[in-house]
Enzyme design. Sequence first.
Site, PDB file in Angstrom:
ATOM      1  N   ASN A  10      40.400  42.474  33.192  1.00 31.37           N
ATOM      2  CA  ASN A  10      40.854  43.797  32.749  1.00 31.37           C
ATOM      3  C   ASN A  10      41.056  43.742  31.236  1.00 31.37           C
ATOM      4  O   ASN A  10      42.035  43.179  30.759  1.00 31.37           O
ATOM      5  CB  ASN A  10      42.169  44.136  33.477  1.00 31.37           C
ATOM      6  CG  ASN A  10      42.796  45.423  32.972  1.00 31.37           C
ATOM      7  OD1 ASN A  10      42.175  46.190  32.244  1.00 31.37           O
ATOM      8  ND2 ASN A  10      44.052  45.653  33.358  1.00 31.37           N
ATOM      9  N   TRP A  11      40.103  44.316  30.503  1.00 30.07           N
ATOM     10  CA  TRP A  11      40.147  44.202  29.040  1.00 30.07           C
ATOM     11  C   TRP A  11      41.130  45.156  28.384  1.00 30.07           C
ATOM     12  O   TRP A  11      41.347  45.089  27.173  1.00 30.07           O
ATOM     13  CB  TRP A  11      38.733  44.420  28.473  1.00 30.07           C
ATOM     14  CG  TRP A  11      37.820  43.255  28.710  1.00 30.07           C
ATOM     15  CD1 TRP A  11      38.145  42.066  29.290  1.00 30.07           C
ATOM     16  CD2 TRP A  11      36.428  43.176  28.362  1.00 30.07           C
ATOM     17  NE1 TRP A  11      37.038  41.245  29.322  1.00 30.07           N
ATOM     18  CE2 TRP A  11      35.975  41.903  28.762  1.00 30.07           C
ATOM     19  CE3 TRP A  11      35.535  44.052  27.749  1.00 30.07           C
ATOM     20  CZ2 TRP A  11      34.661  41.484  28.559  1.00 30.07           C
ATOM     21  CZ3 TRP A  11      34.219  43.639  27.556  1.00 30.07           C
ATOM     22  CH2 TRP A  11      33.796  42.362  27.963  1.00 30.07           C
ATOM     23  N   LYS A  12      41.677  46.097  29.129  1.00 28.98           N
ATOM     24  CA  LYS A  12      42.637  47.065  28.575  1.00 28.98           C
ATOM     25  C   LYS A  12      42.067  47.704  27.306  1.00 28.98           C
ATOM     26  O   LYS A  12      40.862  47.904  27.220  1.00 28.98           O
ATOM     27  CB  LYS A  12      43.994  46.386  28.339  1.00 28.98           C
ATOM     28  CG  LYS A  12      44.473  45.644  29.579  1.00 28.98           C
ATOM     29  CD  LYS A  12      45.899  45.189  29.513  1.00 28.98           C
ATOM     30  CE  LYS A  12      46.242  44.429  30.807  1.00 28.98           C
ATOM     31  NZ  LYS A  12      47.635  44.059  30.906  1.00 28.98           N
ATOM     32  N   HIS A  95      47.199  50.655  38.061  1.00 33.28           N
ATOM     33  CA  HIS A  95      47.758  49.584  37.225  1.00 33.28           C
ATOM     34  C   HIS A  95      49.145  50.013  36.737  1.00 33.28           C
ATOM     35  O   HIS A  95      49.370  51.195  36.449  1.00 33.28           O
ATOM     36  CB  HIS A  95      46.832  49.308  36.031  1.00 33.28           C
ATOM     37  CG  HIS A  95      47.213  48.056  35.304  1.00 33.28           C
ATOM     38  ND1 HIS A  95      48.261  48.013  34.421  1.00 33.28           N
ATOM     39  CD2 HIS A  95      46.715  46.799  35.364  1.00 33.28           C
ATOM     40  CE1 HIS A  95      48.386  46.771  33.955  1.00 33.28           C
ATOM     41  NE2 HIS A  95      47.443  46.021  34.522  1.00 33.28           N
ATOM     42  N   GLU A  97      50.537  49.776  33.995  1.00 28.65           N
ATOM     43  CA  GLU A  97      50.547  50.463  32.687  1.00 28.65           C
ATOM     44  C   GLU A  97      50.205  51.940  32.856  1.00 28.65           C
ATOM     45  O   GLU A  97      50.744  52.801  32.156  1.00 28.65           O
ATOM     46  CB  GLU A  97      49.581  49.748  31.726  1.00 28.65           C
ATOM     47  CG  GLU A  97      50.168  48.418  31.259  1.00 28.65           C
ATOM     48  CD  GLU A  97      49.147  47.338  30.922  1.00 28.65           C
ATOM     49  OE1 GLU A  97      47.973  47.642  30.711  1.00 28.65           O
ATOM     50  OE2 GLU A  97      49.564  46.156  30.877  1.00 28.65           O
ATOM     51  N   GLU A 165      50.362  42.705  41.348  1.00 26.21           N
ATOM     52  CA  GLU A 165      50.683  42.338  39.971  1.00 26.21           C
ATOM     53  C   GLU A 165      52.158  42.625  39.675  1.00 26.21           C
ATOM     54  O   GLU A 165      52.509  43.745  39.304  1.00 26.21           O
ATOM     55  CB  GLU A 165      49.835  43.163  39.000  1.00 26.21           C
ATOM     56  CG  GLU A 165      48.355  42.937  39.120  1.00 26.21           C
ATOM     57  CD  GLU A 165      47.637  43.279  37.814  1.00 26.21           C
ATOM     58  OE1 GLU A 165      46.973  42.389  37.281  1.00 26.21           O
ATOM     59  OE2 GLU A 165      47.775  44.413  37.323  1.00 26.21           O
ATOM     60  N   GLY A 171      51.341  40.004  31.040  1.00 29.00           N
ATOM     61  CA  GLY A 171      51.346  39.825  29.587  1.00 29.00           C
ATOM     62  C   GLY A 171      52.567  39.092  29.050  1.00 29.00           C
ATOM     63  O   GLY A 171      52.815  39.079  27.853  1.00 29.00           O
ATOM     64  N   SER A 211      49.624  37.084  34.020  1.00 27.75           N
ATOM     65  CA  SER A 211      49.589  35.819  33.279  1.00 27.75           C
ATOM     66  C   SER A 211      48.757  34.733  33.958  1.00 27.75           C
ATOM     67  O   SER A 211      49.113  33.552  33.915  1.00 27.75           O
ATOM     68  CB  SER A 211      51.006  35.328  32.984  1.00 27.75           C
ATOM     69  OG  SER A 211      51.699  36.272  32.179  1.00 27.75           O
ATOM     70  N   GLY A 232      44.216  39.742  32.670  1.00 26.29           N
ATOM     71  CA  GLY A 232      44.283  40.543  31.446  1.00 26.29           C
ATOM     72  C   GLY A 232      43.938  39.698  30.235  1.00 26.29           C
ATOM     73  O   GLY A 232      42.775  39.410  29.951  1.00 26.29           O
ATOM     74  N   GLY A 233      44.968  39.254  29.520  1.00 28.40           N
ATOM     75  CA  GLY A 233      44.801  38.523  28.264  1.00 28.40           C
ATOM     76  C   GLY A 233      43.766  37.406  28.315  1.00 28.40           C
ATOM     77  O   GLY A 233      42.948  37.258  27.389  1.00 28.40           O
TER      78      GLY A 233
END
Length: 247
Positions: A10-12, A95, A97, A165, A171, A211, A232-233
Site C-alpha cells: 500500500n503505497w499511500k 483502511h 486512514e 490492521e 506506521g 509495521s 505500507g512503509g
Amino acid sequence: MSRKKFIAGNWKLHMGQEETQNFIQDFLQLQIPENREVFLCPTYTSLAIAKSLSKNSKIKIAAQNLSQYSTGAFTGEVSASMLKELDIEGVIIGHSERREIFKESDDIINAKIKSALDADLRVIFCCGESQNTRENGDTDTWIKNQIQSGLNGITSINNIVIAYEPIWAIGTGKTCDSAEANRVIKLIRNTVLELYDKTSAEKILILYGGSVKSSNASELFSQSDIDGALVGGSSLKVEEFSKIVQS
Ligand code: PGA
C-alpha cells in the site's frame, strides 16, 4: 486447508509516475514464488503506468480507494468501472486512514465494497482497532462489528481478502505480536464462518498489516491463520518489499 500467501504493498500518498516506473522495472527482476499473489497499490495517477509496466508479469495492481457511486455529480471521485477501464484487478477499502481522516463510516465502506464487487474487482477489506479500544478490552467486539457491517448484504465473499490492521501498529514500528495477530485473525475467520459457511471461512485469505518488515514477515507468515500482509512503509523500497514477498 492450505491457502496461498497474498502480499500487497500500500503505497499511500507516495510514488509519482517516475518513481512507480523505477520501482516496477526493478521489481520485475524478482522471481515471485509459485504460491504467492502480489499486489501493488499506487495512487490513482500512477495506476495506468503501473498496469502497463506490469502487464504479462505476476504483479497485480490495485487502487487504494474508489467511490461508492457509479456516476454523477461527485467531484473528485473515481468509480469502480473507471478502475476496470484501466484493467486494475483490485482495490483497498476501509483502511483506517480512510475511516479516520476521511470519515468513512461502516455504511460507506459497505457501499464501496458492493460497488467494487459489482465491477468484479478484488477487495482488500481492512479492519482494526485503536490503542484505546484495545486498552479497554473491546478489540474482539470492535473487529466483529466492523466485519459484520462491512459485509452486510454481501452474498459472496469469493473476491474479498480481509486485512487485520491494528491502528496502533500502522506506521509506528510497533508490530502486533504474531500470536495475538493470529488470534484476532482466527476470530475474523470465525465471524466469516458465522456469516457464511465453512468453505468460505477456510478459503478466505486474511492478512496482517501494521509495521510489517522483512525482519518480522517470516514469523508472521508462519502463524496458522495469517495468509500474508498488507505492507505500507516497507513496500516503498524494492529490496525490502522483495524480501517480504520471498519470506
Ligand atoms: P505500515 O502500514 O506497514 O507502514 O505500518 C500498513 C498499512 O497502513 O497498510
